[in-house]
Design a protein around this motif. Structure first.
Motif, PDB file in Angstrom:
ATOM      1  N   UNK A  62      79.665 -44.121  -8.797  1.00 17.44           N
ATOM      2  CA  UNK A  62      78.478 -44.998  -8.369  1.00 17.44           C
ATOM      3  C   UNK A  62      79.039 -46.288  -8.625  1.00 17.44           C
ATOM      4  N   UNK A  63      79.210 -47.565  -7.538  1.00 11.92           N
ATOM      5  CA  UNK A  63      79.642 -49.042  -7.810  1.00 11.92           C
ATOM      6  C   UNK A  63      78.419 -48.955  -8.136  1.00 11.92           C
ATOM      7  N   UNK A  64      77.759 -50.127  -9.367  1.00 16.84           N
ATOM      8  CA  UNK A  64      76.609 -50.866  -9.374  1.00 16.84           C
ATOM      9  C   UNK A  64      77.469 -52.225  -9.794  1.00 16.84           C
ATOM     10  N   UNK A  65      76.696 -52.730  -8.947  1.00 18.41           N
ATOM     11  CA  UNK A  65      76.982 -55.012  -9.273  1.00 18.41           C
ATOM     12  C   UNK A  65      78.633 -54.461  -9.264  1.00 18.41           C
ATOM     13  N   UNK A  66      79.068 -54.121  -8.514  1.00 16.90           N
ATOM     14  CA  UNK A  66      80.898 -53.708  -8.228  1.00 16.90           C
ATOM     15  C   UNK A  66      81.655 -53.564  -8.927  1.00 16.90           C
ATOM     16  N   UNK A  67      81.110 -52.727  -9.996  1.00  8.55           N
ATOM     17  CA  UNK A  67      82.144 -52.170 -10.764  1.00  8.55           C
ATOM     18  C   UNK A  67      81.808 -50.477 -10.311  1.00  8.55           C
TER      19      UNK A  67
ATOM     20  N   UNK B 298      85.381 -52.954  -3.943  1.00  7.71           N
ATOM     21  CA  UNK B 298      85.098 -52.392  -5.036  1.00  7.71           C
ATOM     22  C   UNK B 298      83.881 -53.192  -5.367  1.00  7.71           C
ATOM     23  N   UNK B 299      84.718 -54.291  -5.523  1.00  4.53           N
ATOM     24  CA  UNK B 299      83.779 -55.670  -6.262  1.00  4.53           C
ATOM     25  C   UNK B 299      82.813 -56.122  -5.345  1.00  4.53           C
ATOM     26  N   UNK B 300      82.809 -56.247  -4.150  1.00  6.19           N
ATOM     27  CA  UNK B 300      82.068 -56.118  -2.949  1.00  6.19           C
ATOM     28  C   UNK B 300      80.324 -55.983  -3.100  1.00  6.19           C
ATOM     29  N   UNK B 301      80.439 -54.146  -3.314  1.00  9.31           N
ATOM     30  CA  UNK B 301      78.829 -53.524  -3.453  1.00  9.31           C
ATOM     31  C   UNK B 301      78.726 -53.681  -4.393  1.00  9.31           C
ATOM     32  N   UNK B 302      77.200 -53.695  -4.267  1.00 12.52           N
ATOM     33  CA  UNK B 302      75.937 -54.454  -5.073  1.00 12.52           C
ATOM     34  C   UNK B 302      76.052 -52.478  -5.986  1.00 12.52           C
ATOM     35  N   UNK B 303      75.164 -52.263  -5.137  1.00 13.75           N
ATOM     36  CA  UNK B 303      74.800 -50.757  -4.936  1.00 13.75           C
ATOM     37  C   UNK B 303      75.187 -49.955  -4.184  1.00 13.75           C
ATOM     38  N   UNK B 304      76.532 -49.388  -4.738  1.00 17.17           N
ATOM     39  CA  UNK B 304      76.591 -47.861  -3.784  1.00 17.17           C
ATOM     40  C   UNK B 304      77.418 -46.669  -4.540  1.00 17.17           C
ATOM     41  N   UNK B 305      78.619 -46.227  -3.933  1.00 14.00           N
ATOM     42  CA  UNK B 305      79.235 -45.521  -3.625  1.00 14.00           C
ATOM     43  C   UNK B 305      80.932 -45.175  -3.448  1.00 14.00           C
ATOM     44  N   UNK B 306      81.867 -45.133  -4.413  1.00 11.13           N
ATOM     45  CA  UNK B 306      82.748 -44.648  -3.954  1.00 11.13           C
ATOM     46  C   UNK B 306      83.680 -43.816  -3.910  1.00 11.13           C
ATOM     47  N   UNK B 307      83.555 -43.011  -2.219  1.00 12.33           N
ATOM     48  CA  UNK B 307      84.366 -41.189  -2.659  1.00 12.33           C
ATOM     49  C   UNK B 307      85.604 -41.447  -2.372  1.00 12.33           C
ATOM     50  N   UNK B 308      86.448 -40.592  -3.120  1.00  8.00           N
ATOM     51  CA  UNK B 308      87.538 -40.601  -3.857  1.00  8.00           C
ATOM     52  C   UNK B 308      88.238 -39.251  -2.443  1.00  8.00           C
ATOM     53  N   UNK B 309      87.823 -38.065  -2.611  1.00 12.44           N
ATOM     54  CA  UNK B 309      88.324 -37.001  -2.124  1.00 12.44           C
ATOM     55  C   UNK B 309      87.302 -36.205  -1.516  1.00 12.44           C
ATOM     56  N   UNK B 310      87.935 -34.609  -1.070  1.00 13.46           N
ATOM     57  CA  UNK B 310      87.101 -34.229  -0.293  1.00 13.46           C
ATOM     58  C   UNK B 310      87.760 -33.034  -0.410  1.00 13.46           C
ATOM     59  N   UNK B 311      86.852 -31.895  -0.146  1.00 15.76           N
ATOM     60  CA  UNK B 311      86.975 -30.836  -0.164  1.00 15.76           C
ATOM     61  C   UNK B 311      87.533 -30.171   1.238  1.00 15.76           C
TER      62      UNK B 311
END
Lengths: 431, 461
Positions: B396-401, B364-377
């Motif tokens: 959302x992941x912004x600046x590693x957070x 997660x901390x390696x991503x500047x601008x992206x998404x962490x996707x956890x679950x699927x229907x």
């Protein structure tokens, strides 16, 4: 072996003797014969002899249900005991009930199986596809004949007996050329007679010819709002999602439907009339009585854009004060328009013709997004190239108020009678 | 337990044919509570026998809904007749299947059967907890769904086996009002292999996870639409398992390979980043019993792991005996049937992306601008490897957070393109096993995977 009618009556008597206030028993006996072809060749002939018994026991407003496929006296006795125990384990709810209008009816449909003719029609379809659609590879072709005897009896003098016999054709295929292949395509039908070659059934030729055009695809360009034309097959999927999201048991009982307070109000374009019609002359083995013992009747869900009915069981109807649905199948019929699909497409500047939607289940708010499968780009009134990696998103309810056109043509597959539906304002995004 | 009514009929097997006899029982117990109302309270018990005969390249199959010697005889005779009918009309003139190793595999589980009251009382306790602690919810559902499959299998060669496979799950689905007044929902699944009473000893053990579910639902109620486009994402383990099953697994099932799936021409070619390996585990995965272990399949094949992708190279397909012979690959125990009246099909078992070395925090901390996707229907894929997964929870992941939660959205891509973008693989596998895989029949399957960092197309709005 007892026939279903005697079995249902016996089981009902046992349930009543076990102390039920209300009870029902349904029984079936069936034989299925099936030919399968895989990867373009015959692979399997399958026969199943089956039977079932379903019991419902209600006492002191507590309900239990058990189903089994053993009709021996010992198994029935054990099942009744299990049904009683199951009901006793629950909590009272006055909403439980069964149809209480006495009926005594017998239904029949269909014809005896001709296994040689079924084989020859199947063989003919495989050969015709090979000759006329040479790029098509049949992934799986299943043709079947089902003969089912059924009976239902409940404690309110409701008795039904049925005998249905019909054929089914289900084709999954793709098109190949060298190392390239199209997406899967699927089409199916139920029918009473083998008079017509299977290739002539609604939707089969167009599915095959479209698949051959879908070997080479490209993503749609950019992101824009456009018009999406749903084929009748895809419309069936859309309507299933619509029913679940706005008018089905769960969302009405939970109160999360956005149409909860909209009975009698416009929820769709005035051209939309959507009904469930198991008695429609083009339906095959349509429902004749419901699981709760009501005589099945056709009804409108939406008529001329106005929400007429929810699709509710008796339980949810009693719980919420609404009317239960006159049938509990979804024999979907959408009233066709008066414009041929080619003319509707001519009116579209930019959009997609979509044969299948591969998407997440829409959220409770009706918002959906997913991949447009078996889809073609429409540009300046013409269907152009097949697309891949192209997503569409919108809102189910919103879509019904944004109708561009409903085709005059309908497809009849024995379980539905549906036109093409074109809707504006869908977000289309390619790469 | 089922009485052995099949093995005594082995002497009646037709010479020169491969024959399978199966006696089977399926139990299903289901209780549904919606907003405290017991709307579903049902039990089902389905049993019968079936026979399948393979002769000259074609199968005859028949089943009868009865556990009796007479039913076995009827099924065997009809299956033999069907194989002969098809042979006379569409014969392929192929020989018998190669012999496989024989043996005996006894049962080592119990059927999933506790009184209905056990389920109802458990759900009532869970429902009461949710109702009292979270009264502002728009709605809540709790469901127990348990099934057990018992099979007695006798084949002309291969293993004679007695299989008992119970599963038990509790689903909780919560719905809240979103900031735009539209309902938002989220669900969690508990449970796994084994009988209900063993998986669910105390309702209280679920409460912490329900609290976390509610917390995430509140995040989602304030959620935003994902920005559409091709994004750098961390797929959680549930999603990478779904990817392994839907987008890769199906394309390497031999029946789909022969029909022309994208994998047909890719054997021993690169299909993924070298960081990606994928295995369909039979019964033991990563040193532990797999979520839904298969020791012997319904063709009598002793089950082994199927290596699908090794360090980015496609290494194998999943086959049954007949397609294994056609493709010159050894069968590894992938042929399974759901009901007594179903013929065995090529099915996955416990399909998994193998774990790597990265921690989730590092990813997660390696991503500047992206998404962490956890679950699927839900998820679907195509013969081309094009897939779609509905996303029900993500951030959302912004600046590693981690940032704001996402509304429901969809991700899509082409598996063997998208897998080449994987550049970090998590060190922990998350399994799921509650669902059914749909083919001609349905089938319980396990799937799993670690977090994957990759580029993927997200739907947005």
């Amino acid at each position: 072996m007892r026939n279903p009618k005697d079995l249902a009556k016996l089981a009902l008597r046992m349930l009543m003797e076990a102390g039920a206030d209300e009870a029902s028993a349904a029984a079936t006996r069936s034989e299925l014969n099936e030919f399968n072809a895989d990867a373009g060749e015959f692979s399997l002939m399958r026969t199943t002899f089956d039977k079932s018994v379903s019991l419902v026991f209600i006492k002191d407003h507590k309900r239990g249900a058990v189903s089994l496929n053993d009709n021996s006296p010992e198994a029935l006795k054990a099942a009744v005991e299990e049904c009683v125990t199951s009901a006793q384990s629950g909590e009272p709810d006055e909403a439980w009930g069964l149809a209480d209008v006495p009926q005594d009816k017998v239904f029949e449909s269909g014809a005896e199986m001709n296994v040689d003719k079924l084989f020859s029609r199947t063989d003919e379809l495989i050969r015709t596809i090979g000759k006329e659609y040479p790029k098509i590879m049949i992934d799986q072709l299943i043709v079947s004949h089902v003969h089912v005897k059924s009976a239902y009896a409940n404690s309110h003098q409701v008795n039904y007996e049925g005998e249905d016999s019909f054929y089914g054709v289900s084709l999954a295929c793709l098109a190949r050329e060298g190392e390239k292949s199209s997406s899967f395509s699927g089409v199916g039908s139920m029918l009473y007679s083998l008079d017509r070659p299977f290739i002539e059934l609604d939707g089969i030729r167009i599915t095959l010819s479209d698949a051959q055009k879908q070997i080479d695809t490209m993503p749609a360009d950019g992101k824009y709002e456009g018009t999406v034309v749903f084929t009748p097959g895809c419309l069936q999927e859309v309507l299933g999602a619509l029913a679940g999201n706005y008018v089905g048991n769960s969302v009405i009982l939970e109160g999360t439907s956005q149409w909860l307070n909209k009975l009698g109000q416009h929820v769709a374009d005035a051209r939309i009339t959507l009904s469930s019609q198991p008695h429609h002359p083009d339906m095959v083995a349509g429902q004749r009585y419901t699981g709760e013992g009501f005589l099945a009747e056709d009804y409108d869900i939406i008529k001329d854009g106005v929400l007429e009915n929810f699709m509710l069981s008796l339980y949810v109807a009693n719980k919420t004060g609404h009317r239960h649905a006159p049938n509990d199948s979804f024999a979907a019929v959408m009233k066709n328009g008066d414009t041929p699909i080619t003319d509707i497409i001519k009116s579209i500047d930019k959009g997609l013709l979509v044969g299948r939607f591969s998407g997440g289940a829409p959220g409770a708010n009706g918002e959906f997004s997913g991949v447009a499968k078996n889809a073609f780009l429409i540009k300046n009134g013409q269907v152009t190239h097949a697309v891949s990696e192209t997503m569409i998103s919108g809102n189910l309810a919103g879509m019904l108020n944004n109708v561009r056109g409903i085709s005059s043509e309908v497809f009849k597959d024995g379980g539905s009678v549906l036109p093409y539906l074109a809707v504006d304002g869908i977000t289309i995004s390619g790469k | 337990m089922l009485k052995d009514i099949v093995s005594t009929h082995k002497s009646a097997f037709a010479p020169g044919a491969s024959t399978e006899l199966r006696a089977q029982r399926n139990l299903v117990r289901r209780v549904v509570m919606q907003n405290g109302n017991l709307v579903g309270n049902a039990r089902s018990d389905t049993k019968g026998v079936s026979a399948r005969v393979y002769k000259n390249g074609l199968y005859g199959f028949a089943s009868a809904a009865e556990l009796s010697e007479a039913a076995v005889k009827k099924a065997l005779e009809k299956a033999t007749y069907n194989a002969a009918f098809l042979d006379s009309h569409a014969g392929r003139g192929k020989g018998a299947l190669p012999f496989i190793q024989s043996g005996v595999r006894p049962a080592d589980e119990d059927m999933n059967d506790v009184p209905q009251k056990t389920y109802i009382d458990f759900l009532r306790a869970v429902d009461n907890y949710i109702q009292k602690k979270y009264p502002k919810l728009l709605s809540r559902s709790v469901v127990s769904a348990c099934d057990s499959m018992e099979k007695l299998i006798c084949t002309s060669d291969g293993y004679a086996s007695h299989i008992i496979a119970p599963r038990g799950y509790v689903y909780t689905m919560l719905t809240a009002e979103g900031k735009d007044k539209a309902p938002v929902e989220l669900y969690e699944v508990f449970g796994g292999r084994g009988t209900f009473d063993r998986s669910f000893s105390k309702p209280e053990l679920l409460f912490d996870t329900i609290d976390r579910l509610h917390e995430r639902l509140m995040h989602k109620a304030e959620g935003v639409h994902a920005e559409a486009g091709n994004k750098l994402c961390i797929l959680g383990g549930i999603l990478s398992g779904m990817l392994a099953h839907e987008a890769v697994g199906h394309t390497v099932e031999a029946d789909l390979v022969l029909a022309g799936s994208v994998a047909q021409h890719l054997l021993n070619k690169p299909v993924a980043s070298p960081l990606v390996s994928m295995v369909d585990f039979a019964h033991t995965a990563l040193g532990e019993t797999a979520p839904l272990p298969v020791y012997v399949d319904d063709e009598g094949v002793a089950a082994e792991d199927a290596l699908l992708i090794q360090e980015g190279i496609l290494r194998g397909y999943m086959v049954n005996r007949e397609m294994g012979e056609r493709l010159k690959m050894a069968p590894q125990g992938n042929a399974r049937a759901y009901m007594f009246s179903d013929e065995p099909l090529i099915r996955m078992r416990n399909t998994t992306v193998m774990p790597g070395t990265s921690t989730l925090d590092d990813m997660i901390s390696s991503v500047d601008d992206g998404y962490y996707l956890l679950n699927s229907g839900n998820g679907q894929a195509d013969a081309t490897g094009e897939f779609m997964f509905g996303i029900t929870m993500g951030y959302e992941i912004k600046n590693g957070k981690l940032g704001r939660a996402l509304k429901d959205t969809t991700v899509s891509g082409v598996a063997f393109d998208m897998l080449k973008t994987v550049d970090m693989v998590g060190d922990t596998v998350t399994w799921s096993s509650s669902g059914y895989c749909g083919k001609k029949q349905r089938m319980p399957v396990g799937m799993g995977g670690p977090a994957l960092r990759c580029r993927i197309t997200i739907g947005g709005r």
